[in-house]
Design an enzyme around this catalytic site. Structure first.
Site, short mmCIF file in Angstrom:
data_model
loop_
_atom_site.label_atom_id
_atom_site.label_comp_id
_atom_site.label_asym_id
_atom_site.label_seq_id
_atom_site.Cartn_x
_atom_site.Cartn_y
_atom_site.Cartn_z
N ASN A 144 48.19 33.29 36.39
CA ASN A 144 48.93 34.16 35.48
C ASN A 144 50.34 33.64 35.22
O ASN A 144 50.92 32.96 36.07
CB ASN A 144 49.02 35.57 36.08
CG ASN A 144 47.73 36.34 35.88
OD1 ASN A 144 47.12 36.26 34.83
ND2 ASN A 144 47.32 37.08 36.90
N TYR A 244 45.98 47.21 31.38
CA TYR A 244 47.35 46.73 31.19
C TYR A 244 48.02 47.42 30.00
O TYR A 244 49.26 47.38 29.90
CB TYR A 244 47.36 45.22 30.98
CG TYR A 244 47.12 44.44 32.25
CD1 TYR A 244 48.18 44.10 33.09
CD2 TYR A 244 45.84 44.05 32.62
CE1 TYR A 244 47.96 43.40 34.27
CE2 TYR A 244 45.62 43.35 33.80
CZ TYR A 244 46.68 43.03 34.61
OH TYR A 244 46.46 42.34 35.78
#
Length: 421
Positions: A144, A244
């Site tokens: 990420n 998210y």
């Protein structure tokens, strides 16, 4: 076939190794190399990995090393799952943004930018070394922020595809709710990494019946609870957003919550200590139940499927990946990295056509794509002004006073990882 995992000392790794062992007919691994500079963790993880292979009668060889060039030499695929700065850096990413009233999260907002700035130069150095020793190798990025890191890799001309476990997790969840096999579920999954929506849930393939209205009608309360979003919002949208999206749809609520409880980084750090103690038990020869709480559910299945398809060994015909837009979403630049269903083969990932995207989602995607462009510029070239511009552009920040303060705090907390600072 030789596969290398950079970041092989991660507590995630036994999940991945278990997938390689169970799915060996899909991906016949002859040598699995776990590479990590943290030798103490690597030996614990490597020992468990070998015991998992032995328990499941896998004949492949598992080796461990802290030498990157040795690890990638001759590899057919290299999986990246590294964390520059470790959990200590993540702890910072999740806390100092809160001081300005902004979400503190390791992939979203200011914390996500900090992680990108630390990570992109390191990943590009690894990729350059892969290209020198194994130019045919595919790079699979699970590091990420996947969208920004994959964009950096593709922009530099590397053979790379980004991978996230959000889509496969939703596929498995929906399959269970509908009492069908996961292979029967095809998601119309559209967006950017960690900014996606399921606009249809189809039975049998890309042209199958859309059962999303049925899912929301019969299981909307459960889906909303999992996302920690109100059921009426899902009914109004008629889609299932990634969890998210809660950072955007309920930003202030999330900030209040994050200020009153331990950070996720602190929770994970404690869990990792317990996991590493378990991994050191010579009697343990399977992934422990505790690993399920670490995150990354179904990562192994997604990684095996993707590697198998890229290396010509099969895998499912369509997979959700991160790859170049190339006109798939006409409101985004061609070199934007999008997360959509794609046909994956030895030549890479080709996005499937996407139905027109509602402006409600397209607008946010365009905003975050612009931020990701500026974030990559900051990661590649450094400089306070570039960091400020990226923060000012982010939809979760946007105000110059916040951007000024966050810029200074980001640099102060990450100076040791920023060569230009």
């Amino acid at each position: 076939m030789k596969l290398t995992v950079v970041g092989g000392g991660s507590t995630y790794t036994p999940e991945l190794v278990d997938g390689f062992a169970r799915l060996r007919d899909t991906l016949p691994v002859e040598e699995l190399v776990l590479m990590d500079p943290a030798r103490d963790r690597l030996e614990l993880v490597g020992g468990l990995a070998r015991r998992i292979f032995t328990r499941q009668d896998h004949t492949g060889r598992i080796t461990t090393t802290d030498n990157l060039d040795e690890a990638v030499d001759g590899a057919d695929a290299v999986l990246l799952q590294l964390r520059v700065g470790g959990q200590a850096a993540r702890q910072q990413d999740e806390t100092w943004p809160l001081e300005c009233g902004c979400v503190g999260q390791e992939t979203t907002g200011a914390g996500g930018l900090a992680k990108a700035l630390r990570t992109v130069p390191v990943v590009l150095d690894i990729a350059d070394r892969v290209r020198r020793t194994s130019p045919h190798a595919w790079i699979i990025d699970f590091t990420n922020p996947v969208g920004i890191v994959t964009r950096a890799l593709l922009r530099a001309g590397h053979k790379a595809v980004g991978l996230c476990n959000v889509a496969i997790g939703l596929q498995r969840k929906f399959a269970a709710l509908l009492s069908v096999a996961p292979s029967e579920i095809h998601l119309d999954h559209v967006g950017l990494n960690h900014l996606t929506w399921e606009t249809a849930v189809r039975l049998g393939g890309p042209e199958g019946e859309d059962v999303l209205p049925k899912l929301l009608g019969e299981h909307g309360d459960r889906i909303a609870a999992d996302l920690r979003l109100p059921r009426p919002l899902l009914d109004t949208l008629g889609v299932v957003p990634s969890y998210y999206l809660r950072y955007y749809y309920a930003h202030d609520e999330v900030v209040r919550e994050l200020r009153t409880k331990p950070s996720r980084a602190a929770e994970v750090a404690a869990m990792e200590r317990e996991l590493l103690a378990l991994y050191g038990d010579p009697a343990l020869d399977e992934k422990p139940e505790l690993l399920a709480g670490r995150g990354g559910a179904f990562y192994s299945e997604a990684a095996v499927d993707l590697a198998a398809a890229l290396l010509g060994g099969g895998g499912t015909p369509y997979q959700v990946v991160n790859t170049d837009n190339r006109g798939t979403l006409p409101f985004l630049p061609d070199d934007a990295v999008i997360e959509v269903q794609a046909a994956v083969g030895t030549k890479g990932a080709t996005p499937l056509p996407v139905h027109p995207v509602d402006p409600l989602y397209a607008g946010l995607m365009a905003d975050v794509t612009a931020y990701e462009h500026l974030a990559l510029e900051a990661a590649l070239h450094g400089g306070r002004d570039r960091v400020f511009r990226a923060l000012l552009s982010h939809p979760l920040i946007g105000q110059y006073a916040y951007a000024e303060t966050l810029t200074d705090r980001l640099i102060a907390h990450n100076r040791e990882h920023l060569a230009w600072a």
